[in-house]
Design an enzyme around this catalytic site. Sequence first.
Site, PDB file in Angstrom:
ATOM      1  N   HIS A 171     -19.055  -6.151  31.575  1.00 28.16           N
ATOM      2  CA  HIS A 171     -19.791  -6.947  32.627  1.00 28.16           C
ATOM      3  C   HIS A 171     -19.106  -6.562  33.756  1.00 28.16           C
ATOM      4  O   HIS A 171     -19.213  -7.608  34.771  1.00 28.16           O
ATOM      5  CB  HIS A 171     -19.480  -8.349  32.102  1.00 28.16           C
ATOM      6  CG  HIS A 171     -20.291  -9.047  30.991  1.00 28.16           C
ATOM      7  ND1 HIS A 171     -20.072 -10.132  30.196  1.00 28.16           N
ATOM      8  CD2 HIS A 171     -21.558  -8.470  30.399  1.00 28.16           C
ATOM      9  CE1 HIS A 171     -21.013 -10.330  29.533  1.00 28.16           C
ATOM     10  NE2 HIS A 171     -22.050  -9.473  29.710  1.00 28.16           N
ATOM     11  N   THR A 220     -14.673 -15.318  22.391  1.00 27.68           N
ATOM     12  CA  THR A 220     -15.950 -15.262  22.729  1.00 27.68           C
ATOM     13  C   THR A 220     -16.816 -16.543  22.306  1.00 27.68           C
ATOM     14  O   THR A 220     -16.584 -17.146  21.420  1.00 27.68           O
ATOM     15  CB  THR A 220     -16.999 -14.272  22.297  1.00 27.68           C
ATOM     16  OG1 THR A 220     -17.159 -14.374  20.801  1.00 27.68           O
ATOM     17  CG2 THR A 220     -16.377 -12.663  22.566  1.00 27.68           C
ATOM     18  N   ALA A 233      -5.254 -17.405  20.643  1.00 24.36           N
ATOM     19  CA  ALA A 233      -5.370 -16.218  20.875  1.00 24.36           C
ATOM     20  C   ALA A 233      -3.894 -15.577  20.680  1.00 24.36           C
ATOM     21  O   ALA A 233      -3.716 -14.349  19.981  1.00 24.36           O
ATOM     22  CB  ALA A 233      -6.171 -15.652  22.031  1.00 24.36           C
TER      23      ALA A 233
END
Length: 232
Positions: free
Chosen positions: A108, A176, A219
């Site tokens: 991206h 995600t 995470a």
Amino acid sequence: MKVFALTGAGVSAESGLGTFRSVDGLWSRFDPMRLATPEGFAADPAAVHEFYNLRRRNMAAAAPNAAHFALTELETRLEARGGELFLCTQNIDDLHERAGSRRVWHMHGEIARALCLHCGTRRDWREDLAVGLACPRCGRAGGLRPDVVWFGEVPYGMEEIEAALETADLFVAIGTSGSVYPAAGFVARAGDLGIPTMEVNLEPSDVAGLFGESLYGPATETVPALVARLLG
């Protein structure tokens, strides 16, 4: 072992960078059609620059976290064993690189780069962008924009991404939302290829049911645990 790791905003959230699609994410407070489309930029480039200048400053003030460093360790130690990590990120920040990852595929784009709409030049750009700035290469003003992929645009390097996915021994999606395509479709493609799949996330994504295995939690805890497991 060849590992294909897809990372999203959840990897950088604990570094203080806001996610886009969570309940209190950036797109709950800002209109993406105004700030993240070619049409929005054409209509009000000053507003778009203001939004991304703030994102760029926030990135500069942030630091990589344990999840970023764990993926750097995975890259280094897999290579030492003759393996490979293909690190494909949806993130436009540079925290993977600042943690030491040497090969990061930014599908991206990158907020620390600028694209000139007049001459097509892409270059590193860590300062603020503004409407009146001239492109260092062609000298024309008004065409510089963040080198990021907006809604309605095609992600960078889809052929290379597909080739890496086809040769992977494991597909892992980390942090995600599973709501942005084509990245959200990678797990289905991996499944079609018979590649084991794992979701590592704070909570189940929109495509959680397609993964063969899952690991949920922050995470900074789950990614180091995963890396330790993969490295044995």
